[in-house]
Design a protein around this motif. Sequence first.
Motif, PDB file in Angstrom:
ATOM      1  N   ARG A  23     -30.562  14.956 -27.681  1.00 38.05           N
ATOM      2  CA  ARG A  23     -30.174  15.587 -28.868  1.00 38.05           C
ATOM      3  C   ARG A  23     -30.946  16.889 -28.966  1.00 38.05           C
ATOM      4  N   GLU A  24     -30.394  17.796 -29.974  1.00 37.74           N
ATOM      5  CA  GLU A  24     -30.815  18.998 -30.122  1.00 37.74           C
ATOM      6  C   GLU A  24     -32.267  19.153 -30.421  1.00 37.74           C
ATOM      7  N   HIS A  25     -32.744  18.385 -31.002  1.00 41.46           N
ATOM      8  CA  HIS A  25     -34.312  18.365 -31.353  1.00 41.46           C
ATOM      9  C   HIS A  25     -35.119  18.118 -30.285  1.00 41.46           C
ATOM     10  N   GLU A  26     -34.440  17.170 -29.650  1.00 43.24           N
ATOM     11  CA  GLU A  26     -35.367  16.641 -28.377  1.00 43.24           C
ATOM     12  C   GLU A  26     -35.394  17.790 -27.268  1.00 43.24           C
ATOM     13  N   VAL A  27     -34.341  18.371 -27.380  1.00 47.22           N
ATOM     14  CA  VAL A  27     -34.229  19.683 -26.310  1.00 47.22           C
ATOM     15  C   VAL A  27     -35.487  20.771 -26.761  1.00 47.22           C
ATOM     16  N   CYS A  28     -35.123  21.044 -27.993  1.00 46.19           N
ATOM     17  CA  CYS A  28     -35.887  22.172 -28.556  1.00 46.19           C
ATOM     18  C   CYS A  28     -37.469  21.954 -28.533  1.00 46.19           C
ATOM     19  N   GLY A  29     -37.904  20.513 -28.803  1.00 47.66           N
ATOM     20  CA  GLY A  29     -39.262  20.252 -28.663  1.00 47.66           C
ATOM     21  C   GLY A  29     -39.718  19.831 -27.365  1.00 47.66           C
ATOM     22  N   LEU A  30     -38.809  19.847 -26.403  1.00 50.76           N
ATOM     23  CA  LEU A  30     -39.354  19.274 -24.933  1.00 50.76           C
ATOM     24  C   LEU A  30     -40.690  19.966 -24.546  1.00 50.76           C
ATOM     25  N   ARG A  31     -41.464  19.070 -24.422  1.00 48.65           N
ATOM     26  CA  ARG A  31     -43.087  19.471 -23.812  1.00 48.65           C
ATOM     27  C   ARG A  31     -43.334  18.994 -22.322  1.00 48.65           C
ATOM     28  N   TRP A  32     -43.815  20.096 -21.777  1.00 51.84           N
ATOM     29  CA  TRP A  32     -44.430  19.864 -20.407  1.00 51.84           C
ATOM     30  C   TRP A  32     -45.297  18.592 -20.372  1.00 51.84           C
ATOM     31  N   SER A  33     -46.087  18.294 -21.125  1.00 52.76           N
ATOM     32  CA  SER A  33     -46.915  17.346 -21.216  1.00 52.76           C
ATOM     33  C   SER A  33     -46.357  15.810 -21.108  1.00 52.76           C
ATOM     34  N   TRP A  34     -44.864  15.921 -21.406  1.00 56.35           N
ATOM     35  CA  TRP A  34     -44.000  14.618 -21.239  1.00 56.35           C
ATOM     36  C   TRP A  34     -43.387  14.448 -19.977  1.00 56.35           C
ATOM     37  N   GLU A  35     -43.627  15.387 -19.136  1.00 54.60           N
ATOM     38  CA  GLU A  35     -43.192  15.328 -17.879  1.00 54.60           C
ATOM     39  C   GLU A  35     -44.098  14.296 -16.866  1.00 54.60           C
ATOM     40  N   ILE A  36     -43.364  13.332 -16.274  1.00 51.56           N
ATOM     41  CA  ILE A  36     -43.912  12.398 -15.299  1.00 51.56           C
ATOM     42  C   ILE A  36     -43.433  12.469 -13.831  1.00 51.56           C
ATOM     43  N   ARG A  37     -44.236  12.765 -13.024  1.00 56.19           N
ATOM     44  CA  ARG A  37     -43.788  12.820 -11.692  1.00 56.19           C
ATOM     45  C   ARG A  37     -43.180  11.293 -11.243  1.00 56.19           C
ATOM     46  N   PHE A  46     -38.666  13.133 -17.975  1.00 60.19           N
ATOM     47  CA  PHE A  46     -39.493  13.217 -19.132  1.00 60.19           C
ATOM     48  C   PHE A  46     -39.556  11.876 -20.102  1.00 60.19           C
ATOM     49  N   VAL A  47     -40.661  11.744 -20.608  1.00 60.99           N
ATOM     50  CA  VAL A  47     -40.779  10.514 -21.439  1.00 60.99           C
ATOM     51  C   VAL A  47     -41.030  11.194 -23.052  1.00 60.99           C
ATOM     52  N   ILE A  48     -40.022  10.979 -23.705  1.00 60.31           N
ATOM     53  CA  ILE A  48     -40.160  11.548 -25.193  1.00 60.31           C
ATOM     54  C   ILE A  48     -40.728  10.593 -26.018  1.00 60.31           C
ATOM     55  N   PRO A  49     -41.802  10.965 -26.673  1.00 58.03           N
ATOM     56  CA  PRO A  49     -42.483   9.737 -27.589  1.00 58.03           C
ATOM     57  C   PRO A  49     -41.547   9.434 -28.714  1.00 58.03           C
TER      58      PRO A  49
END
Length: 209
Positions: A23-37, A46-49
């Motif tokens: 969704r738009e807000h998920e893209v705009c707010g995407l953070r590097w801290s949510w990235e999981i290898r 990416f795991v979005i809380p």
Amino acid sequence: LLFSELAPHLGRMATFKVNTGTREHEVCGLRWSWEIRVEEFRTSVFVIPGTYVKNGIARYVVLNRFARSVIEECRGVDSEFVFTHAGRPQARMNNSGWKAARRRAAARYEQELGAPCPFGFRSVRVHDLKHTNGYRLRAAGVSFEDRQLLLGHKATQVTTLYSAADIGNLITASEKICDLTARNSPALSIVRAAEVLLASARPQASRKI
């Protein structure tokens, strides 16, 4: 046509969105801290809380090769947010830049495609990119359940249930749309035309779609 008219930062966001179903807000707010290898597949998700997700449940964002290329292009630009412009996170995609690009693309449509520009293209929304992702997943033969998971519609707590094998299956499913020819897919027009027909069938319904 539309993507070629978008400014580079909006083009990256749109490419990511149409390949992940976010969704738009998920893209705009995407953070590097949510990235999981995910080392088993030499990739990441990416795991979005849940606090940032519409249904309140954390969701996985699985990356196909097009989405991964966008992520790598953005890597190192900002320490917190994946998508930024002029040193700041992008608050929204549906802005004046998007609307101006849409007008320019509509003006080129008839000349380059040899047909009148349809309403669906002239009024394409940012959210239609999510619909397009779902349409292409279906066209590529991805199962309903996997489509629900990839689009973030599955109402289940996935953060503790996904195994590496599950993620691998979803990556494989997401990769299938990369092999579809984008120019031959009428997804955007089909989605918008269907909405117009539904609205016209309900005389009392709002025309706003």
